[in-house]
Design an enzyme around this catalytic site. Structure first.
Site, PDB file in Angstrom:
ATOM      1  N   GLU A   8      35.397  45.014  32.636  1.00 26.74           N
ATOM      2  CA  GLU A   8      36.813  45.312  32.921  1.00 26.74           C
ATOM      3  C   GLU A   8      37.758  44.333  32.241  1.00 26.74           C
ATOM      4  O   GLU A   8      38.861  44.697  31.853  1.00 26.74           O
ATOM      5  CB  GLU A   8      37.052  45.287  34.431  1.00 26.74           C
ATOM      6  CG  GLU A   8      38.399  45.858  34.818  1.00 26.74           C
ATOM      7  CD  GLU A   8      38.430  46.345  36.250  1.00 26.74           C
ATOM      8  OE1 GLU A   8      39.475  46.200  36.880  1.00 26.74           O
ATOM      9  OE2 GLU A   8      37.416  46.874  36.732  1.00 26.74           O
ATOM     10  N   ASP A 104      34.638  46.465  37.598  1.00 23.00           N
ATOM     11  CA  ASP A 104      34.566  46.051  38.997  1.00 23.00           C
ATOM     12  C   ASP A 104      33.914  47.137  39.843  1.00 23.00           C
ATOM     13  O   ASP A 104      34.177  48.332  39.661  1.00 23.00           O
ATOM     14  CB  ASP A 104      35.965  45.753  39.543  1.00 23.00           C
ATOM     15  CG  ASP A 104      36.515  44.421  39.017  1.00 23.00           C
ATOM     16  OD1 ASP A 104      35.746  43.681  38.386  1.00 23.00           O
ATOM     17  OD2 ASP A 104      37.703  44.142  39.235  1.00 23.00           O
ATOM     18  N   TYR A 309      33.442  38.171  44.680  1.00 23.92           N
ATOM     19  CA  TYR A 309      34.475  39.163  44.368  1.00 23.92           C
ATOM     20  C   TYR A 309      35.571  39.168  45.432  1.00 23.92           C
ATOM     21  O   TYR A 309      35.295  39.316  46.631  1.00 23.92           O
ATOM     22  CB  TYR A 309      33.823  40.546  44.277  1.00 23.92           C
ATOM     23  CG  TYR A 309      34.733  41.646  43.818  1.00 23.92           C
ATOM     24  CD1 TYR A 309      35.214  41.681  42.514  1.00 23.92           C
ATOM     25  CD2 TYR A 309      35.115  42.667  44.688  1.00 23.92           C
ATOM     26  CE1 TYR A 309      36.040  42.700  42.080  1.00 23.92           C
ATOM     27  CE2 TYR A 309      35.939  43.695  44.266  1.00 23.92           C
ATOM     28  CZ  TYR A 309      36.403  43.711  42.957  1.00 23.92           C
ATOM     29  OH  TYR A 309      37.227  44.723  42.546  1.00 23.92           O
TER      30      TYR A 309
END
Length: 750
Positions: A8, A104, A309
């Site tokens: 990403e 992601d 994350y």
């Protein structure tokens, strides 16, 4: 043959490339023997603008609405088109026979990659990398367990439905309101209910009538006793005459201890952080906005690789993470955490871990440290603060409960009952992690005033009159010399929203639902409420930048523009129920139990009804913030608007779009009262002004700080000047730009 990996962001791509031993640098890609790694810059492809379907849509006219594309087109985002072409070129290489999506792991991450593949015309087989941290170990393990891309096609369908639905509702409704009332008015299924919640809170405060109440207190021998009503068990009464009557009855009398109850108690550590809880905590402690906290977290995740994350809505871990806990402890047990972490590393983990629950983890588990060894001296002050919050919470859940002995006294004075409570800590347990911590974190009870963790026992240390250290007394003892007093108080209205409290309300908006539908309330709770953990920060920032919200100190208020907008917007768009309904259906699409065509057919029908309602609406919009300053471009009178940290003059003509900043809250502190000062004016004439009355020219300030050896540098000043120039060039009131920006509120990526 080779596999093309699509990440990403460039930073994540570089990490993946290093692990996969790719070292040959290309223009937008990195190549190795078996893999080619490329990346997006967030979204590279988006839904096409209305004018791409028909040139007539360049003009905003009511007769063109609603706009209903039969098939949605995709367009490459101009600012990142060069990178898209680089990715497309790699996709069509003859030696590439497989694509690995490494964006992601979530609904919007899936959309980022799938739109690139669709726009580039790729039909090569797809695999999916699904990981929660970007450490070398996590990447290696993820590539050993790649998933079949077909498993994630329903997730892509749900993401695409969300994007198309927001396009149909957001752009159509925004254009309709703007054309109808000749003012730049935007709306959306998330931002509008958020405004409505703030409006409801302001109404509650405005309508609130304080009501006096009375407490009766007794003091003697180091004990503070509180009167308690025998029937209701309340510690207060609203009847002043009754309070005075009781005072007259007990005055001058001794008290007899009729019960001394001692019982052991335990409080467990609060749960691990999800993003929203971390944003709330950072706002309470450090006054960081939700957006600032997310940006800091992204750096700790992507650049330092020391936290997992950030965009997670779970406060639990899955059982497969448990074997990694010791390694994570060793990695973060440095600096101020060396002793605290060292104690845990050398002892076995508790048999029962309350924060481990596979059923309570969705796409991502709670935010915890990674196995990457930390280098605290490489972090900024802001990064250290956020890292500190996460690490201490991680250590706390691994410590035993805090143990204490609670003592309660019941004393009779005449016919009346008085009580007292006291606590003695026997073992600090997890509280040792915060004991003596800078910034007041040792007193955790104060940190949970808004949206707190009462369920985790954070309020057990207290009671009416507050916890106290009680002297040794026994049943039958007589307390002499009691001093009685009636204490008057007044009920308080609800507090204005702070950013922390607003995040809590967005996460759990059930209290603002009018329908009382339990299924919808449950869905809002399960799906994270209004917006997602990934979007709430952007939603709040957008409401400020659109001049719908303003800040006074830490408190948030609606602007006149927002109040008028809420009167003109259709009722449906103001209700959290709409988001609940969408999320219920999107979850079914992601789970494969609802077809996307069925959902989109309903959305098209709803959009048409919405436009008809706006067209037939009765009402008007007026600018009540007009000034006598004339726009240098079109000479129309300008509007005075307040942003989150600035004050601006904006042209009232949305086609013109001129604006200029006249003052901005700076990070410079007043030498007298130490509060943040405003920087006013333009160019060399800029001046710092404080609310206490202190004033200082910018060049004098810079010279003073140089002599003090700190503060603003010439680079800081230049950066500020460039920011002002950029803001002046941005077409703030450009109608279509605003509409697109409004759509961004509903997307799940900043």
């Amino acid at each position: 043959m080779k596999a093309l990996v699509i990440a990403e962001k460039p930073s994540v791509a570089r990490d993946i490339a290093r692990v996969l031993k790719c070292s040959k640098q290309g223009g937008g890609w990195i190549e190795g023997e078996r893999y080619i790694v490329t990346w997006g810059l967030g979204h590279l492809v988006t839904l096409a603008d209305p004018e791409d379907y028909d040139k007539k849509y360049r003009e905003w006219k009511m007769e063109h609405l609603p706009m209903m594309p039969e098939h949605f087109r995709l367009e490459v985002i101009k600012q990142t088109s060069k990178q898209f072409q680089a990715v497309k070129a790699q996709l069509h290489r003859k030696d590439v026979n497989q694509v690995i999506i490494a964006t992601d792991a979530g609904r919007e991450g899936e959309l980022v990659a799938r739109l690139i593949l669709k726009k580039a015309g790729s039909d090569k087989p797809v695999k999916r990398l699904w990981i929660s941290s970007v450490t070398d170990k996590a990447i290696r393990e993820g590539f050993e367990k790649l998933k079949d891309g077909k498993e994630y096609e329903p997730l892509y369908d749900a993401a695409m439905c969300r994007a198309e639905a927001d396009w149909l509702v957001g752009i159509n409704a925004t254009r309709a309101l703007t054309c109808k009332y000749n003012a730049q008015l935007s709306c959306g299924r998330v931002q509008t209910p958020t405004l409505a919640m703030i409006a409801k809170r302001e109404e509650q405060i405005r309508d609130f009538v304080p009501k006096p109440f009375y407490k009766i207190q007794a003091k003697a021998q180091g004990i503070t006793l509180a009167w308690q009503d025998k029937k209701s068990k309340s510690f207060t009464t609203f009847d002043k005459d009754r309070a005075q009557e009781i005072l007259g009855q007990v005055k001058g009398k001794d008290g007899q201890v009729i019960q001394v109850k001692r019982s052991p108690g335990k409080t467990a550590a609060p749960l691990l952080y999800d993003l929203t809880e971390l944003q709330r905590e950072a706002n309470r402690r450090f006054d960081y906005s939700a957006k600032e906290t997310l940006n800091i977290m992204q750096r700790l995740y992507e650049n330092h690789k020391v936290l997992t994350y950030p965009r997670t809505d779970s406060r639990y871990l899955t059982s497969d993470i448990v074997p990694t806990l010791k390694e994570r402890l060793r990695a973060c047990s440095a600096g101020p955490y060396r002793v605290l972490g060292g104690r845990l590393v050398n002892r076995p983990l508790p048999k029962s871990l309350a924060f481990v629950d596979d059923k309570k983890v969705g796409d991502h588990h709670a935010i915890i440290p990674t196995e990457q060894f930390v280098q605290l001296d490489h972090m900024t002050v802001d990064e250290r603060r956020i890292y500190d919050l996460v690490v201490r919470r991680f250590l706390a859940v691994l410590y035993p409960p805090c143990e204490y002995e609670q003592t309660s006294l019941t004393v009779t004075v005449g016919q009346e009952t008085f009580t007292a409570r006291g606590n003695v800590v026997k073992d600090l347990g997890w509280r040792a992690v915060y004991d003596g911590e800078a910034g007041g974190a040792g007193s955790f009870d104060d940190d949970w005033e808004e949206g707190g963790d009462e369920k985790n026992g954070m309020r057990d240390f207290g009671g009416e009159g507050g916890a106290q250290r009680l002297p040794q007394v026994k049943e039958g003892d007589v307390l002499k010399g009691l001093v009685f007093a009636v204490i008057e108080g007044k009920t308080k209205p609800p507090s204005h929203f702070t950013e922390s409290a607003l995040l809590s309300a967005m996460e759990n908006p059930a209290a603002y639902m009018e329908s009382g539908d339990k299924a919808m309330a449950r869905t809002l709770g399960e799906t994270g409420g209004l917006g997602t953990v990934a979007t709430r920060a952007d939603i709040i920032e957008k409401l400020f930048s659109s001049f719908l919200l303003e800040k006074r100190g830490k408190e948030i208020f609606l602007t006149s523009k927002a109040k008028q907008l809420l009167k003109l917007v259709p009722e449906d768009l103001k209700k959290p129920e709409m988001t609940a309904d969408w999320e219920m259906k999107l979850s079914k699409i992601a789970g494969g139990s609802l077809k996307r065509d069925v959902f989109m057919r309903d959305i098209r029908r709803y959009s048409m009804d919405l436009i008809q309602e706006i067209k037939g609406g009765e009402g008007s919009f007026r600018h009540d913030n007009l000034t006598n300053h004339k726009c240098p471009r079109c000479e129309k009178r300008m509007l005075l608007v307040k942003g989150k940290n600035s004050e601006m003059l904006v042209c009232q003509d949305r086609e013109c779009g001129y604006r200029e900043t006249i003052s901005r809250t700076s990070n410079a502190r007043c030498p007298n009262c130490h509060k943040k000062m405003e920087l006013r004016g333009k160019g060399d004439g800029q001046i710092f002004v404080c609310r206490c009355g202190y004033k200082e020219k910018l060049n004098s300030f810079v010279e003073r700080r140089k002599k003090e050896g700190a503060g603003v540098t010439k680079r800081d000043v230049n950066r500020y000047m460039e920011q002002q120039k950029r803001e002046a060039k941005e077409p703030l009131n450009n109608a279509f730009a605003q509409a697109l920006a409004g759509l961004k509120l509903e997307s799940e990526k900043p």
